[in-house]
Design an enzyme around this catalytic site. Structure first.
Site, PDB file in Angstrom:
ATOM      1  CD  GLU A 283      -2.475  -1.140   2.812  1.00 23.26           C
ATOM      2  OE1 GLU A 283      -2.033  -0.406   3.725  1.00 23.26           O
ATOM      3  OE2 GLU A 283      -3.468  -1.840   2.949  1.00 23.26           O
ATOM      4  N   PRO A 284       1.738   1.424  -0.973  1.00 25.94           N
ATOM      5  CG  PRO A 284       2.981   1.340  -2.927  1.00 25.94           C
ATOM      6  CD  PRO A 284       1.947   0.584  -2.152  1.00 25.94           C
ATOM      7  NE  ARG A 286       6.342   9.722   2.837  1.00 22.63           N
ATOM      8  CZ  ARG A 286       5.858  10.737   3.544  1.00 22.63           C
ATOM      9  NH1 ARG A 286       6.146  11.968   3.188  1.00 22.63           N
ATOM     10  NH2 ARG A 286       5.105  10.526   4.616  1.00 22.63           N
ATOM     11  CE1 TYR A 326       2.671  14.587   9.689  1.00 21.88           C
ATOM     12  CE2 TYR A 326       4.188  15.309   7.987  1.00 21.88           C
ATOM     13  CZ  TYR A 326       3.015  14.686   8.367  1.00 21.88           C
ATOM     14  OH  TYR A 326       2.209  14.139   7.410  1.00 21.88           O
ATOM     15  CB  CYS A 352      -2.937  34.649  10.759  1.00 18.01           C
ATOM     16  SG  CYS A 352      -3.315  35.879   9.525  1.00 18.01           S
ATOM     17  CD  GLU A 353      -2.269  29.223  13.103  1.00 17.99           C
ATOM     18  OE1 GLU A 353      -1.569  29.001  14.107  1.00 17.99           O
ATOM     19  OE2 GLU A 353      -3.501  29.328  13.130  1.00 17.99           O
ATOM     20  CE1 TYR A 381      -0.253  10.700   3.017  1.00 20.87           C
ATOM     21  CE2 TYR A 381       2.051  10.407   2.429  1.00 20.87           C
ATOM     22  CZ  TYR A 381       0.827   9.872   2.754  1.00 20.87           C
ATOM     23  OH  TYR A 381       0.659   8.517   2.804  1.00 20.87           O
TER      24      TYR A 381
HETATM   25  N1  PLP Z   1      -1.469   2.198   4.365  1.00 21.72           N
HETATM   26  C1  PLP Z   1      -1.913   2.709   5.511  1.00 21.72           C
HETATM   27  C2  PLP Z   1      -2.809   1.898   6.376  1.00 21.72           C
HETATM   28  C3  PLP Z   1      -1.551   4.012   5.895  1.00 21.72           C
HETATM   29  O1  PLP Z   1      -1.994   4.526   7.045  1.00 21.72           O
HETATM   30  C4  PLP Z   1      -0.683   4.765   5.051  1.00 21.72           C
HETATM   31  C5  PLP Z   1      -0.246   6.118   5.436  1.00 21.72           C
HETATM   32  O2  PLP Z   1      -0.341   6.593   6.496  1.00 21.72           O
HETATM   33  C6  PLP Z   1      -0.257   4.185   3.851  1.00 21.72           C
HETATM   34  C7  PLP Z   1      -0.668   2.905   3.542  1.00 21.72           C
HETATM   35  C8  PLP Z   1       0.642   4.927   2.897  1.00 21.72           C
HETATM   36  O3  PLP Z   1       1.798   5.326   3.493  1.00 21.72           O
HETATM   37  P1  PLP Z   1       3.007   5.898   2.628  1.00 21.72           P
HETATM   38  O4  PLP Z   1       2.503   7.050   1.849  1.00 21.72           O
HETATM   39  O5  PLP Z   1       4.023   6.278   3.625  1.00 21.72           O
HETATM   40  O6  PLP Z   1       3.462   4.790   1.736  1.00 21.72           O
END
Ligand code: PLP
Length: 426
Positions: A283-284, A286, A326, A352-353, A381
């Protein structure tokens, strides 16, 4: 200091950004579909070389611009969704349901009902209560739901503490003992088919060691499932989290080492603790889109105050919240003609922060009002975490694909900001 590596990076894109902003204004997100394809293929070929039955479910949260989702769907990617809205986005780009996994620690009853109705590949459950709710809905709809269980194996990860997700104190998943009870319970439920295991240990991870550690824990856990419950799982969902290089000294995630040390050992358990033809799911987010995005912003003012030189730009933390949220670092490159005179600047936005700062101590050639700056590596993101804070319309997004640059998300206007407000006539 502007690094050569990132100056080269922007040149590699070979885009006339000045012309682009003349047409579409600033702040402007630029996405490169070719880069997205390269990143996807790199990951895909590394994994499928070792195990054919694998599915890369792109994490929609990283960037859910529909044109981008369509590019990835066409490449054969699946979707990792965490809300009814993301499930809706998957439907908008005609993602086949058998390529969708639904994660999330607090899915609402409505969201669960929607996912069940869509008959997606897998719902990854994070609590006993969620499991019971799914069983209840499934019996009401008279269907059998395919489930995984997300386990929190308490693995330490070297990343910002806001983006670790697999520590004992994180809200995500179930601890192994509770998860074991959940598998046992699920096996007895008539309307669920418990077929998967899910982990996701954090984001922006640059080394493979925590993944190797969690893989070992996962194998031991599944060995117990097989020996005591006779359960050989069909889906092994390893989550995402693979990092990219935001700083010159950082190396992006070593995907081939990961495959060699995490994916390959798992394949040896086919037909023993896992199903013969089990599916590996990743599940990538980024890793696929992070370095494919650039945010172009224009300098409104350059001022000196309290001994600091401030470059005040027209993008703010509402457009890109990662630095404020972060302390994330994004390289910045000036796009306007550079003079051979250097200054140290703080680069900040209009919000305004006091946290609305993109870069402290930026050594750059003289910057003047009207200049353009490129904030790099914002494909993940960036726009997806953007907001209308301070009543600022969200930026436009353009995407380059097949040598053409097209508007794929128009700039919001003031009406968009107040579209949902209800104002009684006075
Ligand atoms: N899968 C789950 C359950 C997540 O919470 C996230 C990100 O927070 C991702 C996949 C994707 O993460 P990344 O973008 O770091 O690959």
């Amino acid at each position: 200091m502007i690094s050569n590596m990132f100056t080269k990076f922007i040149h590699d894109f070979d885009v006339d950004f000045k012309r682009l902003v003349d047409k579409y204004g600033t702040p402007l997100y630029f996405l490169d579909a070719e880069r997205v394809r390269e990143n996807y293929l790199n990951l895909h070929s590394n994994v499928t070389n070792l195990w054919k039955n694998s599915l890369i479910c792109y994490a929609y949260k990283a960037n859910s611009t529909l044109a981008l989702l369509k590019v990835l769907r066409d490449m054969g990617a699946g979707a990792e969704v965490v809300s009814g809205g993301e499930l809706y986005a998957a439907k908008l780009v005609n993602m086949p349901p058998e390529r969708i996994v639904f994660d999330g620690v607090s899915k609402s009853p409505l969201e669960l009902a929607e996912a069940i109705r869509e008959n997606i590949l897998l719902i990854n459950v994070e609590s006993m209560e969620e499991l019971s709710l799914i069983d209840k809905f499934a019996s009401k709809f008279n269907v059998k739901v395919s489930l995984g269980i997300r386990i929190n194996f308490d693995v330490k990860v070297d990343t910002h503490h806001y983006i670790t997700t697999g520590r004992r104190f994180n809200k995500f998943g179930m601890d192994p003992d509770s998860a074991y009870t959940a598998y046992k319970k699920a096996q007895k439920m008539k309307n669920v088919n418990v077929k998967g295991i899910h982990i996701h240990i954090g984001s922006q991870i640059l080394d493979i060691f925590p993944y190797v550690e969690v893989k070992e824990k996962l194998v031991n856990f599944c060995r117990k499932l097989k020996s005591t419950l006779k359960l050989a799982l069909k889906y092994v969902d390893l989550g995402g989290g693979f990092g990219i290089s935001y700083r010159e000294y950082e190396k992006s995630f070593p995907i081939s080492d990961y495959c060699e040390n995490v994916v390959k050992p798992l394949t040896s358990y086919a037909g023993s603790i896992f199903d013969d033809d089990f599916k590996i799911i990743l599940e990538p987010g980024r890793f696929i889109v992070g370095d494919a995005g650039i945010l172009i912003t224009r300098v409104n003012y350059v001022k000196e105050s309290g001994g600091y030189k401030w470059v005040l730009v027209d993008a703010g933390m509402n457009d890109l919240i990662r630095p404020a949220l972060y302390g994330a670092f994004h390289p910045i490159i000036p796009l306007s003609k550079v003079k051979d005179e250097y200054e140290i600047y703080n680069i900040a936005g209009p919000i305004c922060e006091s946290s609305d700062i993109f870069y402290i101590g930026f050594k750059a050639p003289l910057i003047r009002p009207g200049d353009l700056l490129a904030i790099l590596n914002v494909g993940a993101y960036g726009i997806s975490m953007s907001s209308q804070y301070n009543c600022r319309p969200r930026a436009a997004v353009v995407m380059r694909d097949n040598g053409e640059i097209k508007l794929v998300r128009r700039r919001e206007n003031y009406n968009d900001i107040f579209r949902c407000d209800i104002l009684e006539k006075s």
